[in-house]
Scaffold this motif. Sequence first.
Motif, PDB file in Angstrom:
ATOM      1  N   GLY A  33       0.792  -1.214   0.000  1.00 38.46           N
ATOM      2  CA  GLY A  33       0.000   0.000   0.000  1.00 38.46           C
ATOM      3  C   GLY A  33       0.826   1.267   0.000  1.00 38.46           C
ATOM      4  N   LEU A  34       0.119   2.390   0.079  1.00 40.19           N
ATOM      5  CA  LEU A  34       0.695   3.715   0.204  1.00 40.19           C
ATOM      6  C   LEU A  34      -0.045   4.460   1.305  1.00 40.19           C
ATOM      7  CD1 LEU A  34       0.950   4.671  -3.584  1.00 40.19           C
ATOM      8  CD2 LEU A  34       2.881   4.166  -2.075  1.00 40.19           C
ATOM      9  N   SER A  35       0.645   5.427   1.918  1.00 42.50           N
ATOM     10  CA  SER A  35       0.064   6.185   3.023  1.00 42.50           C
ATOM     11  C   SER A  35       0.068   7.676   2.742  1.00 42.50           C
ATOM     12  CB  SER A  35       0.848   5.931   4.319  1.00 42.50           C
ATOM     13  OG  SER A  35       0.627   4.651   4.845  1.00 42.50           O
ATOM     14  N   THR A  36      -0.896   8.374   3.348  1.00 41.75           N
ATOM     15  CA  THR A  36      -0.923   9.834   3.378  1.00 41.75           C
ATOM     16  C   THR A  36      -1.551  10.274   4.694  1.00 41.75           C
ATOM     17  OG1 THR A  36      -3.131  10.062   2.379  1.00 41.75           O
ATOM     18  CG2 THR A  36      -1.246  10.016   0.864  1.00 41.75           C
ATOM     19  N   ALA A  37      -1.587  11.597   4.912  1.00 38.61           N
ATOM     20  CA  ALA A  37      -2.284  12.173   6.067  1.00 38.61           C
ATOM     21  C   ALA A  37      -3.028  13.416   5.613  1.00 38.61           C
ATOM     22  CB  ALA A  37      -1.299  12.523   7.183  1.00 38.61           C
ATOM     23  N   TYR A  78      -8.052  17.898  -1.704  1.00 41.08           N
ATOM     24  CA  TYR A  78      -9.475  18.106  -1.451  1.00 41.08           C
ATOM     25  C   TYR A  78     -10.240  18.295  -2.758  1.00 41.08           C
ATOM     26  CZ  TYR A  78     -13.693  20.124   0.713  1.00 41.08           C
ATOM     27  OH  TYR A  78     -14.984  20.380   1.129  1.00 41.08           O
ATOM     28  N   HIS A  79      -9.594  18.970  -3.721  1.00 40.10           N
ATOM     29  CA  HIS A  79     -10.242  19.213  -5.010  1.00 40.10           C
ATOM     30  C   HIS A  79      -9.807  18.215  -6.085  1.00 40.10           C
ATOM     31  CE1 HIS A  79     -10.238  23.332  -3.115  1.00 40.10           C
ATOM     32  NE2 HIS A  79     -11.530  23.141  -3.343  1.00 40.10           N
ATOM     33  N   ASP A  84      -6.238  11.832  -8.237  1.00 37.87           N
ATOM     34  CA  ASP A  84      -5.230  11.184  -7.398  1.00 37.87           C
ATOM     35  C   ASP A  84      -5.526   9.698  -7.231  1.00 37.87           C
ATOM     36  OD1 ASP A  84      -3.661  13.426  -7.061  1.00 37.87           O
ATOM     37  OD2 ASP A  84      -4.589  14.012  -5.160  1.00 37.87           O
ATOM     38  N   LEU A  85      -6.782   9.347  -7.053  1.00 36.32           N
ATOM     39  CA  LEU A  85      -7.132   7.928  -6.949  1.00 36.32           C
ATOM     40  C   LEU A  85      -6.894   7.212  -8.272  1.00 36.32           C
ATOM     41  CD1 LEU A  85     -10.404   7.945  -4.796  1.00 36.32           C
ATOM     42  CD2 LEU A  85      -8.058   7.511  -4.052  1.00 36.32           C
ATOM     43  N   ASP A  86      -7.180   7.878  -9.386  1.00 34.93           N
ATOM     44  CA  ASP A  86      -6.876   7.273 -10.688  1.00 34.93           C
ATOM     45  C   ASP A  86      -5.382   7.020 -10.830  1.00 34.93           C
ATOM     46  OD1 ASP A  86      -9.545   7.368 -11.422  1.00 34.93           O
ATOM     47  OD2 ASP A  86      -9.343   9.236 -12.575  1.00 34.93           O
ATOM     48  N   LEU A  87      -4.581   7.963 -10.354  1.00 37.77           N
ATOM     49  CA  LEU A  87      -3.135   7.794 -10.412  1.00 37.77           C
ATOM     50  C   LEU A  87      -2.687   6.627  -9.536  1.00 37.77           C
ATOM     51  CD1 LEU A  87      -0.329   8.711 -11.286  1.00 37.77           C
ATOM     52  CD2 LEU A  87      -0.411  10.440  -9.467  1.00 37.77           C
ATOM     53  N   MET A  88      -3.307   6.476  -8.374  1.00 39.05           N
ATOM     54  CA  MET A  88      -2.970   5.355  -7.502  1.00 39.05           C
ATOM     55  C   MET A  88      -3.255   4.026  -8.209  1.00 39.05           C
ATOM     56  SD  MET A  88      -4.126   4.707  -3.551  1.00 39.05           S
ATOM     57  CE  MET A  88      -3.338   6.232  -3.040  1.00 39.05           C
ATOM     58  N   VAL A  89      -4.368   3.947  -8.898  1.00 39.16           N
ATOM     59  CA  VAL A  89      -4.677   2.745  -9.672  1.00 39.16           C
ATOM     60  C   VAL A  89      -3.613   2.521 -10.734  1.00 39.16           C
ATOM     61  CG1 VAL A  89      -6.308   1.723 -11.289  1.00 39.16           C
ATOM     62  CG2 VAL A  89      -7.152   2.867  -9.229  1.00 39.16           C
ATOM     63  N   ASP A  90      -3.178   3.596 -11.375  1.00 43.40           N
ATOM     64  CA  ASP A  90      -2.153   3.486 -12.410  1.00 43.40           C
ATOM     65  C   ASP A  90      -0.839   2.972 -11.826  1.00 43.40           C
ATOM     66  OD1 ASP A  90      -1.353   3.712 -15.075  1.00 43.40           O
ATOM     67  OD2 ASP A  90      -0.496   5.696 -14.770  1.00 43.40           O
ATOM     68  N   VAL A  91      -0.544   3.362 -10.592  1.00 45.55           N
ATOM     69  CA  VAL A  91       0.657   2.883  -9.904  1.00 45.55           C
ATOM     70  C   VAL A  91       0.501   1.415  -9.498  1.00 45.55           C
ATOM     71  CG1 VAL A  91       2.092   3.253  -7.841  1.00 45.55           C
ATOM     72  CG2 VAL A  91       1.282   5.208  -9.150  1.00 45.55           C
ATOM     73  N   GLY A  92      -0.717   0.901  -9.571  1.00 41.58           N
ATOM     74  CA  GLY A  92      -0.934  -0.506  -9.261  1.00 41.58           C
ATOM     75  C   GLY A  92      -1.306  -0.788  -7.829  1.00 41.58           C
ATOM     76  N   VAL A  93      -1.524   0.261  -7.046  1.00 37.44           N
ATOM     77  CA  VAL A  93      -1.793   0.098  -5.615  1.00 37.44           C
ATOM     78  C   VAL A  93      -3.284  -0.066  -5.379  1.00 37.44           C
ATOM     79  CG1 VAL A  93      -1.742   1.292  -3.390  1.00 37.44           C
ATOM     80  CG2 VAL A  93       0.285   1.277  -4.853  1.00 37.44           C
ATOM     81  N   ARG A 122     -17.154  10.687   2.390  1.00 40.42           N
ATOM     82  CA  ARG A 122     -17.928   9.597   1.785  1.00 40.42           C
ATOM     83  C   ARG A 122     -17.640   9.509   0.277  1.00 40.42           C
ATOM     84  NH1 ARG A 122     -21.298   6.605   4.553  1.00 40.42           N
ATOM     85  NH2 ARG A 122     -22.205   5.870   2.594  1.00 40.42           N
ATOM     86  N   ALA A 123     -17.565  10.645  -0.383  1.00 40.68           N
ATOM     87  CA  ALA A 123     -17.249  10.623  -1.818  1.00 40.68           C
ATOM     88  C   ALA A 123     -15.851  10.050  -2.051  1.00 40.68           C
ATOM     89  CB  ALA A 123     -17.353  12.028  -2.392  1.00 40.68           C
ATOM     90  N   LEU A 124     -14.890  10.454  -1.231  1.00 41.52           N
ATOM     91  CA  LEU A 124     -13.523   9.952  -1.364  1.00 41.52           C
ATOM     92  C   LEU A 124     -13.469   8.447  -1.148  1.00 41.52           C
ATOM     93  CD1 LEU A 124     -10.421  10.332  -1.529  1.00 41.52           C
ATOM     94  CD2 LEU A 124     -10.472  10.969   0.896  1.00 41.52           C
ATOM     95  N   LEU A 125     -14.103   7.970  -0.097  1.00 40.41           N
ATOM     96  CA  LEU A 125     -14.067   6.543   0.210  1.00 40.41           C
ATOM     97  C   LEU A 125     -14.850   5.730  -0.818  1.00 40.41           C
ATOM     98  CD1 LEU A 125     -14.508   6.883   4.072  1.00 40.41           C
ATOM     99  CD2 LEU A 125     -12.459   6.043   2.902  1.00 40.41           C
ATOM    100  N   GLU A 126     -15.987   6.258  -1.274  1.00 32.04           N
ATOM    101  CA  GLU A 126     -16.732   5.571  -2.334  1.00 32.04           C
ATOM    102  C   GLU A 126     -15.897   5.524  -3.609  1.00 32.04           C
ATOM    103  OE1 GLU A 126     -20.246   7.904  -2.487  1.00 32.04           O
ATOM    104  OE2 GLU A 126     -21.251   6.840  -0.837  1.00 32.04           O
ATOM    105  N   GLY A 127     -15.202   6.623  -3.909  1.00 34.57           N
ATOM    106  CA  GLY A 127     -14.338   6.642  -5.078  1.00 34.57           C
ATOM    107  C   GLY A 127     -13.229   5.615  -4.988  1.00 34.57           C
ATOM    108  N   ALA A 128     -12.677   5.450  -3.803  1.00 38.61           N
ATOM    109  CA  ALA A 128     -11.636   4.440  -3.623  1.00 38.61           C
ATOM    110  C   ALA A 128     -12.204   3.044  -3.854  1.00 38.61           C
ATOM    111  CB  ALA A 128     -11.040   4.553  -2.223  1.00 38.61           C
ATOM    112  N   ARG A 129     -13.327   2.760  -3.252  1.00 37.81           N
ATOM    113  CA  ARG A 129     -13.901   1.423  -3.387  1.00 37.81           C
ATOM    114  C   ARG A 129     -14.325   1.136  -4.824  1.00 37.81           C
ATOM    115  NH1 ARG A 129     -15.335  -0.804   1.850  1.00 37.81           N
ATOM    116  NH2 ARG A 129     -16.881  -2.124   0.845  1.00 37.81           N
ATOM    117  N   GLU A 130     -14.844   2.141  -5.519  1.00 36.98           N
ATOM    118  CA  GLU A 130     -15.224   1.949  -6.925  1.00 36.98           C
ATOM    119  C   GLU A 130     -14.023   1.589  -7.789  1.00 36.98           C
ATOM    120  OE1 GLU A 130     -16.994   5.653  -7.821  1.00 36.98           O
ATOM    121  OE2 GLU A 130     -18.891   5.209  -6.778  1.00 36.98           O
ATOM    122  N   ARG A 131     -12.847   2.047  -7.368  1.00 32.71           N
ATOM    123  CA  ARG A 131     -11.624   1.762  -8.117  1.00 32.71           C
ATOM    124  C   ARG A 131     -10.903   0.515  -7.621  1.00 32.71           C
ATOM    125  NH1 ARG A 131     -12.742   7.025  -8.010  1.00 32.71           N
ATOM    126  NH2 ARG A 131     -12.079   8.428  -9.704  1.00 32.71           N
TER     127      ARG A 131
END
Length: 474
Positions: A33-37, A78-79, A84-93, A122-131
Amino acid sequence: MSNISPRQRTRLAESPSIAPERLAALPADFRFGLSTAAYQIEGAAHEGGRGPSIWDTFSHTPGLTANGDNGDVACDHYHRWPADLDLMVDVGVRDYRLSVSWSRLQQSGFGPLNGEAVEFYRALLEGARERGIRPLVTLYHWDLPQPLEDAGGWPVRATAERFAEYAARTVAALGDLVDDWITLNEPWCSAFLGYHTGAHAPGRRNWAEAVAAAHHLNLAHGLAVAAIRDAAPEALVGIANIVTDIRPRTDGPADIAAAARLDAASNRVFLDPVYLGDYSAQVRSVLGDALISVVRAGDLDVIGAPTDFAGVNHYQRVIAWHDDEGGPLRLGERPAEPATTSFGWSVIPESLTEVLVRVAREFTALPIHVTENGASFHDYLDPAGDVVDLARVEYLRGYLEAVTTAVERGVDVRGYYAWSFLDNFEWAEGYGKRFGLVFVDYATQRRIPKLSAHWYQRLIAERMSQLQPARITA
């Protein structure tokens, strides 16, 4: 990865991976995985109903952060979170450790949650799960709402109680989208950098307050575990403690004792009560009345409530020696050599192995996740527009091999979350320290995957190929 440049492709081919037989030693469900704060990447400091945190106050106080940097904009995640989530998918994570902001969810640190913040997360987490990205969510990564600091901060017990209420409300609002929760990130930093050395927010310098903060952070963890269990009984819960490999400068009794004191005040003060149910005699001796005076009947039962996994953050080995002029602990300390990161921290992969073995041997049989590990280097865009961070590639390879060594030695390690996904606001060091696998050009907010991101993507692909069922041929 589609956006790898010809030069990066060549350097990637020259960069060794982890031997297949060693990679195969990891559990089948191992998480790369990868981490952020939140405060380090979100920005939007004055949008969406967010209130000020201690880091807003600290970073806007002249002289406390490098160049006066602050997190008002940071990575503007935030915007920009969908890209960013699409990029994470591209990185394979597919495993992402993130935090939610207490000051965004509760301006004052108590009461109903801010609806705009709930909608954002909720939008961020739903976006993560959708990906197909599995979130591991940290409830507290250092952004205490400023009104709670004004009321006394972590040195007072009421802050732990407020945190439990915040945890309950947040998990009730987001728990259907999250299976795994971390209560606190690195309470040592919050307590001792925040209230003793003053290097971190809120910038106070009082040893007794720091020790009280340490106990109340431990209590906050325990109270939050109970709150999470009530709000989401099926969720998995843990805490992420920084565990440093501490060694004496010499084999003399005075230096050995000094290293033990530093271990007690850095590692054991948080590991002992969470996993062993009490502060050890060594911790009580080192912290003395400052600790004993704030521990109440029943606290240790709350703190030691069972959890589901142990989060371990690890960055370096530290050398300690006796020094009568060395503050309350009467010691000196420095990073071990070789100190080759831009922070001057050591790069000694076997230290991670030793830390993991120690946690499993001395403290808990729970599954362990390495919830942070990484290094800052002097990354830059070359004339071709690439970031060829060979030092980080070697770092990741070495430390991931250290994880496999720990697994081979019998430690139940289930995941590794590299710090960090993006270059970001590095607390008091501002924007001068780059930990990301993705380079951020802060002026334009452009994201450029570094060579290390391509290396990590290749490693994950190699691991996935090992797990594919063998083809049956006629």
